[in-house]
Design an enzyme around this catalytic site. Structure first.
Site, short mmCIF file in Angstrom:
data_model
loop_
_atom_site.label_atom_id
_atom_site.label_comp_id
_atom_site.label_asym_id
_atom_site.label_seq_id
_atom_site.Cartn_x
_atom_site.Cartn_y
_atom_site.Cartn_z
N LYS A 81 0.84 -1.21 0.00
CA LYS A 81 0.00 0.00 0.00
C LYS A 81 0.88 1.26 0.00
O LYS A 81 0.67 2.16 -0.82
CB LYS A 81 -0.95 -0.01 1.22
CG LYS A 81 -1.90 -1.20 1.21
CD LYS A 81 -2.85 -1.21 2.39
CE LYS A 81 -2.20 -1.55 3.71
NZ LYS A 81 -1.61 -2.90 3.81
N THR A 82 1.86 1.29 0.90
CA THR A 82 2.76 2.46 0.96
C THR A 82 3.53 2.58 -0.35
O THR A 82 3.69 3.68 -0.90
CB THR A 82 3.76 2.29 2.12
OG1 THR A 82 3.05 1.86 3.28
CG2 THR A 82 4.51 3.57 2.41
N ASP A 126 -1.03 6.13 6.99
CA ASP A 126 -1.13 4.69 7.19
C ASP A 126 -2.03 4.41 8.40
O ASP A 126 -2.16 5.25 9.29
CB ASP A 126 0.29 4.15 7.45
CG ASP A 126 0.40 2.68 7.09
OD1 ASP A 126 -0.61 2.09 6.67
OD2 ASP A 126 1.51 2.12 7.21
N THR A 175 -5.60 -1.69 7.31
CA THR A 175 -5.70 -3.15 7.27
C THR A 175 -7.16 -3.55 7.52
O THR A 175 -7.51 -4.71 7.36
CB THR A 175 -4.81 -3.76 8.39
OG1 THR A 175 -5.04 -3.02 9.59
CG2 THR A 175 -3.35 -3.66 8.02
N ARG A 234 6.40 -8.20 1.52
CA ARG A 234 7.29 -7.83 2.63
C ARG A 234 7.95 -9.09 3.21
O ARG A 234 9.14 -9.10 3.51
CB ARG A 234 6.53 -7.09 3.73
CG ARG A 234 7.41 -6.84 4.96
CD ARG A 234 6.74 -6.01 6.03
NE ARG A 234 6.59 -4.63 5.64
CZ ARG A 234 5.48 -3.92 5.80
NH1 ARG A 234 4.43 -4.48 6.35
NH2 ARG A 234 5.43 -2.68 5.42
P1 ADP Z 1 2.12 -2.00 3.18
O1 ADP Z 1 2.14 -0.49 3.11
O2 ADP Z 1 0.92 -2.58 2.48
O3 ADP Z 1 2.27 -2.52 4.57
P2 ADP Z 1 4.62 -1.76 1.76
O4 ADP Z 1 4.22 -0.91 0.63
O5 ADP Z 1 5.40 -1.11 2.86
O6 ADP Z 1 3.38 -2.55 2.35
O7 ADP Z 1 5.48 -2.97 1.12
C1 ADP Z 1 6.34 -3.78 1.90
C2 ADP Z 1 7.58 -4.16 1.11
O8 ADP Z 1 7.20 -5.05 0.08
C3 ADP Z 1 8.27 -2.95 0.44
O9 ADP Z 1 9.60 -2.89 0.85
C4 ADP Z 1 8.23 -3.22 -1.04
O10 ADP Z 1 9.53 -3.18 -1.56
C5 ADP Z 1 7.69 -4.63 -1.19
N1 ADP Z 1 6.60 -4.64 -2.16
C6 ADP Z 1 5.31 -4.41 -1.88
N2 ADP Z 1 4.54 -4.51 -2.97
C7 ADP Z 1 5.37 -4.83 -3.98
C8 ADP Z 1 5.17 -5.10 -5.37
N3 ADP Z 1 3.93 -5.07 -5.90
N4 ADP Z 1 6.24 -5.38 -6.13
C9 ADP Z 1 7.47 -5.45 -5.57
N5 ADP Z 1 7.73 -5.22 -4.25
C10 ADP Z 1 6.70 -4.92 -3.46
#
Ligand code: ADP
Length: 354
Positions: A81-82, A126, A175, A234
């Site tokens: 998401k981030t 977030d 979430t 992640r």
């Molecule tokens: P969330 O915000 O949903 O908790 P993040 O955006 O922080 O998740 O993603 C976590 C990690 O996973 C990041 O370091 C990112 O590099 C990796 N990641 C997430 N989505 C992808 C994607 N679609 N392709 C490649 N890497 C991804």
């Protein structure tokens, strides 16, 4: 991308869950994630339908020279998401400010951020379902009409000042979409759910990360890690790092299928990607509560874990994998869950009638 407000407790909490996903340190973990975060739609793997929709929204906003509508992303932690918010900022050619709801406790926190925004900028919040009521109410006119209502003075001399804000885009991530208040949810023009990733997509994530970190890995080994990553990039990334450490210390650094299997076994991650916490959770329900149903608070207390961590981090994957079931009376282990842990499905008859 700038992180303007943070809350270490929140980050720590978000990251807690067994040894496998526990970061070496929060700072290390954040730096590691930022190094490997994709910056464009092309390098952002999977979520194909969502990416197509977003590309169109971004193009349309650019053609109109308008900021993008406010967006809400929901889905379990670690699904991107981030990262996606950062990709959107990059594609729009604007800056992004990143914060989290628990870091916006006092009214001045949210007011300060809103007033620091420049035209077109993206504000990413977030865990937005954890915003308090006052912060939410400050956000409503800011999101809807781009102004802040501020009161000055006391009792009879109180005055309301209307301060205009530049047009910005709010991207919220949560979430738990269900935990968002109705009025806040209604103010998002676009709401999207992120899905767990397939094994092929996660294998691409593994290979991409290995490439960035200069780690040699075979296709078979990448598939092995992908299959045990609980559908979550992640986790895939953290496993690449942990398995690579193992390969470096015990062998010559190259990750082969056998080395990946060996390392993952030592990390106690089974072939469904479950770790000790997941297995303890299922085992607890089977052994102590006859397979359930049992309430989440009881499970959390018995495991010595935080109920929210269990709900947000463990459960989504166990539910989607069909190992756990949610009923109005609590959680139940499914027949597949019994089988996976090597238990006989004693109460299958009973569970069929519930
Ligand atoms: P969330 O915000 O949903 O908790 P993040 O955006 O922080 O998740 O993603 C976590 C990690 O996973 C990041 O370091 C990112 O590099 C990796 N990641 C997430 N989505 C992808 C994607 N679609 N392709 C490649 N890497 C991804």
């Amino acid at each position: 991308m700038s992180i303007i407000a943070d809350d270490n407790d929140f980050k720590a909490e978000k990251n807690i869950k067994s040894d496998m996903v526990k970061p070496e340190s929060i700072e290390f973990d954040r730096n590691f994630e930022n190094t490997i975060r994709p910056k464009s739609f092309e390098s952002y793997i999977g979520q194909t339908a969502l990416k197509e929709t977003l590309k169109i929204s971004v193009e349309a906003a650019k053609k109109r020279s308008q900021p993008l509508d406010h967006l809400l992303f929901y889905g379990p932690p670690g699904l991107g998401k981030t990262t996606l918010a950062g990709v959107i900022a990059e594609q729009m050619g604007v800056d992004i400010k990143i914060t989290s709801a628990p870091a916006l406790e006092r009214p001045r926190d949210i007011i300060g951020i809103l007033m620091s925004l420049k035209g077109g900028e993206i504000l990413f919040i977030d865990e937005i379902h954890r915003l308090n009521k006052i912060a939410e109410e400050i956000l409503y006119p800011a999101m809807e009409d781009f102004y802040l209502d501020m009161t000055t003075g006391k009792s009879q001399t109180v005055k309301t000042l209307r301060i205009p804000l530049p047009k910005f885009t709010l991207i919220g991530a949560t979430t738990k979409a269900g935990a968002l208040s109705g009025p806040l949810r209604d103010r998002f023009g676009i709401i999207h759910r992120l899905e767990f990733y397939g094994a092929d997509e996660l294998a691409q994530v593994v290979k991409r990360t290995a490439g960035i970190l200069n780690i040699e890995i075979t296709d078979e080994a990448a598939n092995r890690i992908a299959k045990r990553s609980r559908g979550t990039p992640r986790i895939a990334n953290r496993l690449v790092k942990r398995v690579s450490d193992y390969a470096l210390v015990k062998y010559d650094g190259k990750i082969t299928k056998d080395i990946a299997d060996e390392a993952l076994d030592i990390l106690k991650i089974d072939n469904w990607g479950l770790d000790n916490t997941d297995r303890s959770l299922l085992k607890l329900i089977i052994e102590k509560y006859d397979g359930g149903p049992v309430g989440i608070e009881t499970i959390a207390a018995a495991l010595g874990e935080d109920a929210r961590t269990i709900e947000d981090v463990c459960e989504p994957y166990l539910l989607q994998a069909g190992l756990l079931q949610r009923t109005p009376r609590g959680r139940k282990v499914s027949p597949a869950g019994y089988k996976h842990l090597g238990f006989k499905v004693q109460n299958l008859q009973q569970s069929l009638f519930e």
